[in-house]
Design an enzyme around this catalytic site. Structure first.
Site, short mmCIF file in Angstrom:
data_model
loop_
_atom_site.label_atom_id
_atom_site.label_comp_id
_atom_site.label_asym_id
_atom_site.label_seq_id
_atom_site.Cartn_x
_atom_site.Cartn_y
_atom_site.Cartn_z
N ARG B 127 67.92 37.04 159.05
CA ARG B 127 68.22 38.64 159.51
C ARG B 127 68.50 38.80 160.87
O ARG B 127 68.33 39.81 161.57
CB ARG B 127 66.96 39.42 159.47
CG ARG B 127 66.87 39.78 157.76
CD ARG B 127 65.60 40.93 157.30
NE ARG B 127 65.28 40.76 155.92
CZ ARG B 127 64.08 40.20 155.97
NH1 ARG B 127 63.24 39.85 156.88
NH2 ARG B 127 63.31 39.96 154.84
N LYS B 149 82.27 41.73 166.48
CA LYS B 149 82.76 41.77 165.11
C LYS B 149 82.85 40.25 164.55
O LYS B 149 83.18 39.36 165.18
CB LYS B 149 84.25 42.23 164.92
CG LYS B 149 84.37 43.74 165.12
CD LYS B 149 85.69 44.03 164.83
CE LYS B 149 86.13 45.53 164.99
NZ LYS B 149 87.39 45.89 164.65
N GLU B 191 98.03 39.57 172.63
CA GLU B 191 97.15 40.43 172.72
C GLU B 191 96.72 40.87 174.30
O GLU B 191 96.34 41.90 174.73
CB GLU B 191 95.55 39.60 172.37
CG GLU B 191 95.69 39.32 170.93
CD GLU B 191 95.57 40.30 169.76
OE1 GLU B 191 95.33 41.66 170.16
OE2 GLU B 191 95.67 39.96 168.52
N GLU B 245 83.34 51.02 166.52
CA GLU B 245 84.59 51.54 166.22
C GLU B 245 84.42 52.95 165.52
O GLU B 245 85.03 53.09 164.39
CB GLU B 245 85.24 50.56 165.06
CG GLU B 245 86.87 50.74 164.88
CD GLU B 245 87.44 49.27 164.38
OE1 GLU B 245 86.60 48.64 163.55
OE2 GLU B 245 88.75 49.15 164.84
N ASN B 253 93.83 48.51 168.37
CA ASN B 253 94.60 48.31 167.12
C ASN B 253 96.13 48.54 167.36
O ASN B 253 97.06 48.59 166.60
CB ASN B 253 94.42 49.11 165.96
CG ASN B 253 93.24 48.58 165.24
OD1 ASN B 253 92.84 47.48 165.26
ND2 ASN B 253 92.22 49.74 164.58
N HIS B 256 98.97 46.78 165.87
CA HIS B 256 98.23 45.94 164.82
C HIS B 256 98.71 46.60 163.30
O HIS B 256 98.55 46.23 162.35
CB HIS B 256 96.70 45.83 164.90
CG HIS B 256 96.38 44.86 165.50
ND1 HIS B 256 96.73 44.82 167.14
CD2 HIS B 256 95.70 43.70 165.40
CE1 HIS B 256 96.22 43.66 167.59
NE2 HIS B 256 95.72 42.99 166.86
N HIS B 260 100.13 44.46 161.06
CA HIS B 260 99.52 43.84 159.65
C HIS B 260 100.36 44.07 158.54
O HIS B 260 100.32 43.11 157.78
CB HIS B 260 98.27 44.83 159.58
CG HIS B 260 97.02 44.38 160.29
ND1 HIS B 260 96.48 43.20 160.53
CD2 HIS B 260 96.03 44.92 161.20
CE1 HIS B 260 95.47 43.08 161.23
NE2 HIS B 260 95.23 44.35 161.64
N1 LIG Z 1 86.03 38.92 165.93
C1 LIG Z 1 87.14 39.55 166.37
O1 LIG Z 1 86.91 40.88 166.83
C2 LIG Z 1 88.58 39.30 166.16
C3 LIG Z 1 89.47 39.58 166.88
C4 LIG Z 1 90.76 39.05 166.58
C5 LIG Z 1 90.73 37.85 165.82
N2 LIG Z 1 89.75 37.43 165.13
C6 LIG Z 1 90.00 36.48 164.02
O2 LIG Z 1 90.20 35.30 164.90
C7 LIG Z 1 90.81 34.39 164.06
C8 LIG Z 1 92.00 33.89 164.75
O3 LIG Z 1 91.51 33.27 165.96
P1 LIG Z 1 92.51 32.05 166.58
O4 LIG Z 1 93.78 32.63 166.74
O5 LIG Z 1 91.67 31.45 167.58
O6 LIG Z 1 92.50 30.90 165.59
P2 LIG Z 1 91.69 29.76 164.92
O7 LIG Z 1 90.36 29.60 165.52
O8 LIG Z 1 92.40 29.24 163.84
O9 LIG Z 1 92.37 28.68 166.11
C9 LIG Z 1 93.77 28.33 166.08
C10 LIG Z 1 93.98 26.97 165.99
O10 LIG Z 1 94.07 26.38 167.56
C11 LIG Z 1 93.03 25.47 167.27
N3 LIG Z 1 92.33 25.34 168.68
C12 LIG Z 1 91.40 26.32 169.08
N4 LIG Z 1 91.23 26.08 170.42
C13 LIG Z 1 91.96 24.96 170.67
C14 LIG Z 1 91.87 23.97 171.77
N5 LIG Z 1 91.12 24.32 172.86
N6 LIG Z 1 92.26 22.96 171.68
C15 LIG Z 1 92.84 22.43 170.69
N7 LIG Z 1 93.03 23.20 169.55
C16 LIG Z 1 92.33 24.47 169.63
C17 LIG Z 1 92.21 25.56 166.14
O11 LIG Z 1 91.55 24.38 165.61
C18 LIG Z 1 93.30 26.04 165.24
O12 LIG Z 1 93.70 25.17 164.46
C19 LIG Z 1 91.22 35.00 162.86
O13 LIG Z 1 90.27 34.89 161.78
C20 LIG Z 1 91.00 36.61 163.18
O14 LIG Z 1 90.57 37.39 161.95
C21 LIG Z 1 88.49 38.18 165.38
ZN LIG Z 2 94.85 41.05 167.11
#
Ligand SMILES: NC(=O)c1ccc[n+]([C@@H]2O[C@H](COP(=O)([O-])OP(=O)(O)OC[C@H]3O[C@@H](n4cnc5c(N)ncnc54)[C@H](O)[C@@H]3O)[C@@H](O)[C@H]2O)c1
Ligand SMILES: [Zn+2]
Ligand SMILES: NC(=O)c1ccc[n+]([C@@H]2O[C@H](COP(=O)([O-])OP(=O)(O)OC[C@H]3O[C@@H](n4cnc5c(N)ncnc54)[C@H](O)[C@@H]3O)[C@@H](O)[C@H]2O)c1
Ligand SMILES: [Zn+2]
Lengths: 372, 372
Positions: B127, B149, B191, B245, B253, B256, B260
């Site tokens: 939990r 999130k 972003e 939110e 957003n 976005h 999206h």
């Molecule tokens: N929680 C939130 O508020 C929030 C906000 C925006 C996005 N997200 C989520 O985040 C995800 C996207 O995140 P992302 O763009 O980081 O994608 P990701 O985690 O898939 O990373 C992108 C790629 O880069 C690689 N990578 C990351 N850091 C690296 C490094 N330092 N060196 C080498 N390779 C590296 C990863 O292995 C992957 O292949 C989505 O699932 C999205 O829904 C969440």
């Molecule tokens: Zn975004």
């Protein structure tokens, strides 16, 4: 509508436990702006199991539809062994198919198993949607449905996966207990007795004044309502003073420390949870007396009540009572080799201590061993 | 240790985003009683994917062990398609095998995918246990790791399963960006530009003053740190004013809404999320100008920055732009057929409106269609 409302005044989300002798109240309770200060959205999904659905499903759906909600249902197989991520996945799939929105509501209609799973699905679908609890077992009414603990089991441990997620309303209809198997009723009564010992002397004395408490039919409706009300009030009191188990909430574990060990050492097959809790309360009572915290007189009153509820007071012949202390000491929650016990100091009050000698644990089980 | 600390003052749990050019700070940050006012337990599990683990895993583990923690690791396959309940189950299994306790901590080392899954596992194991975010992608640093999130995807929709669960610390080490694929860096930059437009004019102008922002190597360390700090500060500001939110958080957003729709209509194959957001910001910018809310001059400045970041400004030849408005209008979040748009009013400020005519949506896409 003549519901008794028990407030659960949590800072983030206050809600009520409504004790009402008609399930058909659910629709009006959920559309009453004084009870639901944040309006619920239109879509609702009632989650239940086949038996419970058969008895009460249509009544609930009719009431909700009459109140203007758009209702579907999701029926999961009955039983603790289905309290799994897989069942939750089924709720998710249903939520997706019905295109539930942030404002939508899941309604749990059932015992603690349905309540815990539905609560967890609501906690995690779209990062949290509303949940309403309609508990139908005595244990769920007085315990599981109130307080926001939700979750499912991991194959290797109970309730390991979960979240805190408070319901928007809990509706307790004592009449639904009519179809509850008798053994389940008695098991729930153990938690009622627990509230009497840890929190509410009057409740305890109320139970003492009854001729029989081992079957629903021996309890007059007014008395049953009173017992339910006081029990729900006890849970609501404790939970609203300590939502996330930082302190006070621990007292709800009275009888559960050794109770869990008994459940575990009998592989969850011999005793229902409430039965193990009854045995655990007897053991904790003995420890309290041994440590000079409680009187033998009160311990005996507790014993009489447990007997009157038709709950077990004996461990099985082959019970490995020597293993209990070791099991407790190797439990993952144990810090520095000290097990925390909730021990009564009088009827209606407990103390928390981690100063229980290993020998006292073993000794506390002796009166429950056969031949004793 | 020379970390810049950005406070995220949430009422239930305040925490910091630490910007530090050394991952080896993690141990001391987590044992500093001024930063961790509630002491973390001894057991930690670092969750990562194979690539990231290879580069940074040992450094993080060494630092944590040096600080006295007992560390294991759990490596999950890389990629958005593994952001599933099944991967979370693997974290649960590891947590069980390591007998994690309420006081134990999960450490997410990776991009947003690892961060979201690890955060969700932490939200739901026992939990809720502690989580620490060490984001390694630009997008995770400035966005995903901050704000609580967490979640995973359902086969039929992104982030449908999740919870709010704030981290105990976010450690941003700009040096980890050295190994991030270039296209990921640019996507994250979208972003950053977003924060400039919606919240922080100075950040926007800082980006304008750079020669190139499309590759890490063109950004001097001090400048990079400044950009990261201001971006994290923007996210922290917004989130701490609206944790779940209810209102303000919606401005995040920006870009976005249409972004999206573009991701969806190109089946998540053509564009990275950040690239789609860039296109969405262009569209939203055009709508703002069309509605007389924004100047063409500022719209052009945004366009220049997006181009400079090496982000796309054109939709594919076969893009079904006529479908965008319909898709938005049938989205489940839409109420009464009204889509909510975040529109800039000047550099550093936005407004929220649901008064965007369907025709304006279509028109906003035209400048991005080929031949335009
Ligand atoms: N929680 C939130 O508020 C929030 C906000 C925006 C996005 N997200 C989520 O985040 C995800 C996207 O995140 P992302 O763009 O980081 O994608 P990701 O985690 O898939 O990373 C992108 C790629 O880069 C690689 N990578 C990351 N850091 C690296 C490094 N330092 N060196 C080498 N390779 C590296 C990863 O292995 C992957 O292949 C989505 O699932 C999205 O829904 C969440
Ligand atoms: Zn975004
Ligand atoms: N969330 C909490 O705070 C909390 C507290 C205590 C227990 N629990 C959980 O609750 C569960 C136990 O709850 P339970 O004892 O209600 O078990 P249960 O839900 O399995 O119900 C017991 C049996 O009674 C049946 N049943 C329930 N109501 C009925 C009715 N009105 N008519 C006919 N049959 C009925 C059920 O189908 C089931 O077969 C456990 O999983 C436990 O972990 C949770
Ligand atoms: Zn219990």
């Amino acid at each position: 509508m003549t519901a008794t409302l028990i407030p659960v005044p949590l800072p983030q989300q206050a809600y009520s436990v409504a004790i009402s002798s008609s399930l058909t109240d659910i629709g009006s309770l959920l559309t009453n702006p004084e009870i639901q200060t944040t309006k619920l959205g239109q879509k609702m999904v009632v989650v239940s199991n086949p038996q419970i659905w058969k008895h009460y499903g249509q009544t609930v759906v009719d009431s909700l539809e009459k109140a203007g909600f758009e209702v579907t249902h999701c029926i999961l197989p009955a039983g603790e062994r289905y309290k799994t991520p897989k069942s939750v996945q089924k709720i998710y799939d249903h939520a997706l198919a019905q295109r539930l929105e942030r404002s939508s509501t899941l309604v749990a209609l059932g015992g603690g198993v349905i309540g815990d799973m539905t609560g967890f699905a609501a906690a995690t679908w779209l990062r949290g949607i509303a949940v309403v609890q309609i508990p139908t077992s005595l244990l769920a009414m007085v315990d599981a449905a109130i307080g926001g603990k939700t979750g499912v089991n991991h194959p290797q441990g109970k309730n390991l996966i979960g979240a805190f997620h408070q319901p928007r309303l809990v509706l307790v209809d004592p009449n639904t207990l009519a179809t509850l198997p008798r053994r389940e009723f008695r098991a729930g009564m153990a938690e009622v007795i627990k509230y009497g010992v840890i929190w509410d002397r009057e409740l305890f004395e109320e139970l003492e004044s009854c001729d029989r408490i081992d079957q629903l039919r021996f309890l007059a409706p007014a008395l049953l309502t009173k017992i339910l009300t006081r029990s729900c009030q006890a849970k609501a009191d404790v939970v609203s003073q300590d939502e996330k188990e930082g302190g006070l909430r621990a007292i709800l574990n009275y009888g559960h420390t050794i109770g869990h060990a008994i459940e575990s050492l009998t592989h969850y097959r011999t005793f229902k949870h409430g039965e193990a809790v009854a045995l655990g309360m007897i053991a904790a009572g003995h420890i309290a007396v041994e440590l000079g915290l409680w009187s033998t007189e009160d311990l005996d009153r507790q014993q009489q009540l447990i007997l009157k509820a038709g709950l077990p007071t004996q461990l099985p012949d082959d019970f490995p009572s020597a293993d209990v202390a070791d099991l407790l000491l190797t439990d993952k929650k144990v810090k520095d080799g000290k097990v925390r016990f909730i021990l009564p100091t009088k009827i209606g009050a407990v103390t928390i201590t981690d100063q229980v000698p290993k020998a006292a644990i073993k000794k506390s089980l002796e009166p429950m061993l056969s031949g004793a």
